[in-house]
Scaffold this motif. Sequence first.
Motif, PDB file in Angstrom:
ATOM      1  N   THR A   1       0.817  -1.221   0.000  1.00  0.00           N
ATOM      2  CA  THR A   1       0.000   0.000   0.000  1.00  0.00           C
ATOM      3  C   THR A   1       0.850   1.269   0.000  1.00  0.00           C
ATOM      4  N   VAL A   2       2.115   1.153   0.360  1.00  0.00           N
ATOM      5  CA  VAL A   2       3.006   2.319   0.411  1.00  0.00           C
ATOM      6  C   VAL A   2       4.165   2.088  -0.550  1.00  0.00           C
ATOM      7  N   PRO A   3       4.426   3.016  -1.463  1.00  0.00           N
ATOM      8  CA  PRO A   3       5.543   2.854  -2.392  1.00  0.00           C
ATOM      9  C   PRO A   3       6.875   2.728  -1.650  1.00  0.00           C
ATOM     10  N   THR A   4       7.763   1.873  -2.176  1.00  0.00           N
ATOM     11  CA  THR A   4       9.088   1.672  -1.577  1.00  0.00           C
ATOM     12  C   THR A   4      10.169   2.139  -2.552  1.00  0.00           C
ATOM     13  N   ILE A   5      11.408   2.100  -2.091  1.00  0.00           N
ATOM     14  CA  ILE A   5      12.535   2.525  -2.932  1.00  0.00           C
ATOM     15  C   ILE A   5      12.602   1.698  -4.205  1.00  0.00           C
ATOM     16  N   GLY A   6      12.388   0.409  -4.094  1.00  0.00           N
ATOM     17  CA  GLY A   6      12.476  -0.470  -5.258  1.00  0.00           C
ATOM     18  C   GLY A   6      13.868  -1.045  -5.437  1.00  0.00           C
ATOM     19  N   ALA A   7      14.046  -1.832  -6.452  1.00  0.00           N
ATOM     20  CA  ALA A   7      15.303  -2.570  -6.657  1.00  0.00           C
ATOM     21  C   ALA A   7      16.491  -1.627  -6.812  1.00  0.00           C
ATOM     22  N   LEU A   8      17.576  -1.988  -6.133  1.00  0.00           N
ATOM     23  CA  LEU A   8      18.824  -1.241  -6.225  1.00  0.00           C
ATOM     24  C   LEU A   8      19.891  -2.142  -6.851  1.00  0.00           C
ATOM     25  N   PRO A   9      20.800  -1.557  -7.610  1.00  0.00           N
ATOM     26  CA  PRO A   9      21.890  -2.374  -8.163  1.00  0.00           C
ATOM     27  C   PRO A   9      22.828  -2.828  -7.047  1.00  0.00           C
ATOM     28  N   VAL A  10      23.362  -4.014  -7.171  1.00  0.00           N
ATOM     29  CA  VAL A  10      24.322  -4.523  -6.188  1.00  0.00           C
ATOM     30  C   VAL A  10      25.711  -4.078  -6.622  1.00  0.00           C
TER      31      VAL A  10
ATOM     32  N   PRO B   1      10.158   2.141   2.803  1.00  0.00           N
ATOM     33  CA  PRO B   1       9.069   2.951   2.229  1.00  0.00           C
ATOM     34  C   PRO B   1       9.532   4.373   1.936  1.00  0.00           C
ATOM     35  N   LEU B   2       9.061   4.928   0.829  1.00  0.00           N
ATOM     36  CA  LEU B   2       9.388   6.315   0.507  1.00  0.00           C
ATOM     37  C   LEU B   2       8.834   7.264   1.567  1.00  0.00           C
ATOM     38  N   ALA B   3       7.724   6.881   2.184  1.00  0.00           N
ATOM     39  CA  ALA B   3       7.142   7.727   3.239  1.00  0.00           C
ATOM     40  C   ALA B   3       8.089   7.838   4.430  1.00  0.00           C
ATOM     41  N   ALA B   4       8.819   6.751   4.730  1.00  0.00           N
ATOM     42  CA  ALA B   4       9.782   6.785   5.834  1.00  0.00           C
ATOM     43  C   ALA B   4      10.919   7.752   5.523  1.00  0.00           C
TER      44      ALA B   4
END
Length: 565
Positions: free
Chosen positions: A227-236, A352-355
């Motif tokens: 329900t809350v957008p997150t940062i999403g995949a990051l490159p390793v 979460p982007l909200a955080a």
Amino acid sequence: MSTPAARGLARVRSLLPVRGDLTAMRRSPRRDLMAGLTVAIVALPLALGFGVSSGLGAEAGLVTAVVAGALAAVFGGSNLQVSGPTGAMTVVLVPIVAAHGTGGVLAVGLIAGLMLLVLALVRAGRYMAYVPASVVEGFTLGIACVIGLQQIPNAVGVAPPEGDKVLVVAGRAVEEFVRSPNWTAVLLAAAVAGTMLAGARWRPAVPFSIVAVIAATVAGQALSPGTVPTIGALPVGLPAPSLTFLDPSALASLLAPAVAVAALAALESLLSAQVADGMTVGEKHDPDRELFGQGLANIAAPLFGGVPATGAIARTAVNVRTGASSRLAALTHAVVLAVIVFAAAPLVSRIPLAALAGVLIATAVRMVEVGSLRAMARATRSDAVVLVLTAVATLALDLVYAVITGLAVAGALALRAVAKHARMDQVDFRSDLPGEHSDEEHALLAEHIVAYRIDGPLFFAGAHRFLLELSEVADVRVVILRMSRVTTMDATGALVLKDAVHKLNRRGIAVMTSGIRPGQRQALESVGALDLLRREGREYATTPEAIAGARSHLRDAGLLPSYNT
């Protein structure tokens, strides 16, 4: 006789690291390593948040903190400065992303880095001293407001609306939230911001930002997954360096934004280094070397996909407070973040982007020093006008125009004040009594007492010369400042006077004043300079009374020469 080429080579050598940097890193390695680890914990959510806010994504923020942070730590002019993505730079980058895209931002960063190298080579760092305190305070207030408003979309859980004006974007985000509320995002942002603000008062040494972000991530995954957008995949790991973003046909249109980025990077970095100096005893940064280090950092960061970087005041302050004593701490901060990039990218991607919005909102609130703003507003009417205009211009226009506006207004008001006292056009230091070699002067020098008469205005354009002059006082136990001929004083002059008293007191030198005029008292009182002198009972109406007080002080301390005791 040296040739221009030899002088140029000598100037470049003066900007490079020296053996003393390595020696300092060996003195207290354990303390520096712990300070660097603490700063990395504080910097992680900020780097992620500023990367997201810039429009290039969280990975860009992390890359900047690692690459720019390491290079600036090694080549910069401050032993304690920590560099990386900052909120002020984010404010400038958002419209550049909208106009020129990701490649445009990377090219702007590279060009700005080259400009910073040129500024370092022409020794432009010293001109930072001429930025009035009221402009810096107004600039900081405006930035804090912009950073807070930028976080509204993520804090309410909506996609950032179209627009390049932060007030318009924030308003549209609130409208969208009213139509379709996302209370989970609001609660997460509020909880993170509240935890950071309350924790900073309760236990300032604890990095509550990372604690709050971890808790918010766990809560978001457990209570409302999806329900809350997150940062999403990051490159390793870090991407391979590349110049594919450069478009020669677009370089001409990128020069103006690059000037803005370079100006902001120079201003914020030198201001941050100056703050670090003020928090320590004996530290003094090299402004030209600092510009050189920031130039190299901003040339390298875009090659790896990073945003432009500057010295970060909040992270630098944490570094100093946790006991850092050399560049090893800032370098450790970059290394720790690099390890996180390689080892913990999957975990970081769930934040979460909200955080992150909550982290940046709390950061914006903590940027506003109410006491400093109140003191500046009460110092003089001119300081209050400059502060308000700079803050409003930062919010309504952009940061570079805001600084130009503040400097122009401050300069006009200062010239108006100086015009009233045309006989005294600069700060002038003279011996205490008439006669270059008077008997009374010889007696004072024999007692290790020196008196300075300050002629003319003590304001932003001349105040730092005053501090430089006093910082070079040697073999003296008491300094008497004759203030009766000071024609005008602003908040910067009062702050510099207070700083001079602090620095001399740290060296065991007592400072006494005489002849402070009613017109000077408001500025001195607003910044606490008068209280500092009154606590020690060292403010006198006349110079003879101050001399008698100096002798009494030395007599009580058993420091007068035997023929005077």
